[in-house]
Write an enzyme that holds these catalytic residues in place. Structure first.
Site, short mmCIF file in Angstrom:
data_model
loop_
_atom_site.label_atom_id
_atom_site.label_comp_id
_atom_site.label_asym_id
_atom_site.label_seq_id
_atom_site.Cartn_x
_atom_site.Cartn_y
_atom_site.Cartn_z
CG HIS A 100 10.36 13.03 -45.71
ND1 HIS A 100 9.41 12.33 -44.99
CD2 HIS A 100 11.30 13.40 -44.80
CE1 HIS A 100 9.76 12.27 -43.72
NE2 HIS A 100 10.91 12.91 -43.58
CB CYS A 156 5.58 7.08 -44.68
SG CYS A 156 5.81 8.59 -45.57
#
Length: 283
Positions: A177, A278
């Site tokens: 990510h 997250c």
């Protein structure tokens, strides 16, 4: 609802932790495919205590937090950031690369609709997009071209938010990510990992943007991994604990002497590659 100005938010969404994350997180499959060692098992009680403190921190800093119940059929559902991209009153529900994770989307879509947002969906079955790859600066988007998000997903993001340029930033494993290597730490300031992946990402940001950003370089090594993954909103900066990254905390303190900084631990969820961003969606 808040405006689309970066870092000015009133709400957050978080999702509780299912038992299934302990043995069935997507992280296990990903590491096996990459030939990497499997992570230690999560202590579920400790993970939930840390997640509750994380959630309470958002409340203490003034956000109205919606807590979505866990779903045992979706082990990674606490990583709610990946399910949508929200700017102002508009949301795009994403399409995660992992098939199991795609089942997380409907529940978050209903929450966003119930909160009155204009909700869009990705219908293209060839497109992938995860929120952990999406950085919104207030002026534009930078999006990881990664194992989790592809160019088709980037194009749909651009179509959904046509008022903001969308720039693709290549990212290779083991970084999966974009926010794992570069993240907004304040208006106009990006926290960037000092690893080769962070340096490459920063170089591409500089190449593609017409705006000016300042880098805050942070260690990116075994004991200070994920320390560039931070949450900035309303004059507050949530970052790693001093135990997790002493040098990073020092650099935050030196750079932001007038910002309210809060140290938060999510050590158990980090075992399955989670970062601070997250675990919530802010808007």
């Amino acid at each position: 609802m808040s405006s689309a100005i970066f870092g000015t938010y009133t709400r957050a969404i978080v999702r509780q932790i299912p038992d299934s994350i302990r043995d069935h997180s997507e992280c296990f499959e990903g590491r096996e495919l990459d030939g990497l060692p499997l992570p230690d098992k999560i202590d579920l009680e400790k993970a939930r205590r840390e997640h509750e403190r994380y959630t309470q921190t958002l409340r203490d800093l003034g956000l109205d937090v919606t807590v979505v119940p866990a779903d045992e059929s979706t082990p990674d559902c606490p990583f709610v950031e990946d399910t949508c991209v929200v700017v102002g009153n508009k949301a795009l529900l994403t399409r995660p690369a992992g098939k199991a994770r795609q089942n997380e989307i409907d529940a978050i879509g209903k929450v966003l609709e119930d909160l009155g947002l204009e909700v869009h969906r990705i219908r293209d079955k060839d497109a992938t997009l995860e929120g952990g790859d999406v950085i919104f600066t207030g002026h534009e988007f930078f999006v990881g071209k990664s194992v989790c998000s592809n160019l088709e997903g980037h194009e749909i993001l651009a179509d959904t938010f046509p008022e903001y340029p969308v720039h693709s930033i290549p990212l290779r494993p083991p970084k999966f990510h974009l926010k794992g290597v570069i993240c907004m730490a304040a208006p106009g300031v990006m926290a960037v990992g000092e690893s080769k992946w962070g340096k490459r990402a920063w170089k591409m940001v500089q190449k593609k943007t017409k705006f000016t950003y300042e880098p805050l370089w942070l260690p990116d090594k075994v004991f200070e991994d994920h320390t560039c993954d931070v949450i900035y909103f309303n004059g507050n900066l949530i970052h790693c604990s001093v135990e997790k990254g002493a040098e990073s905390v020092k650099r935050f303190a030196d750079k932001f002497p007038d910002v309210n900084r809060v140290e938060v631990k999510i050590e158990e969820l980090e075992k399955v590659d989670a970062g601070l961003t997250c675990c919530s969606v802010l808007f």
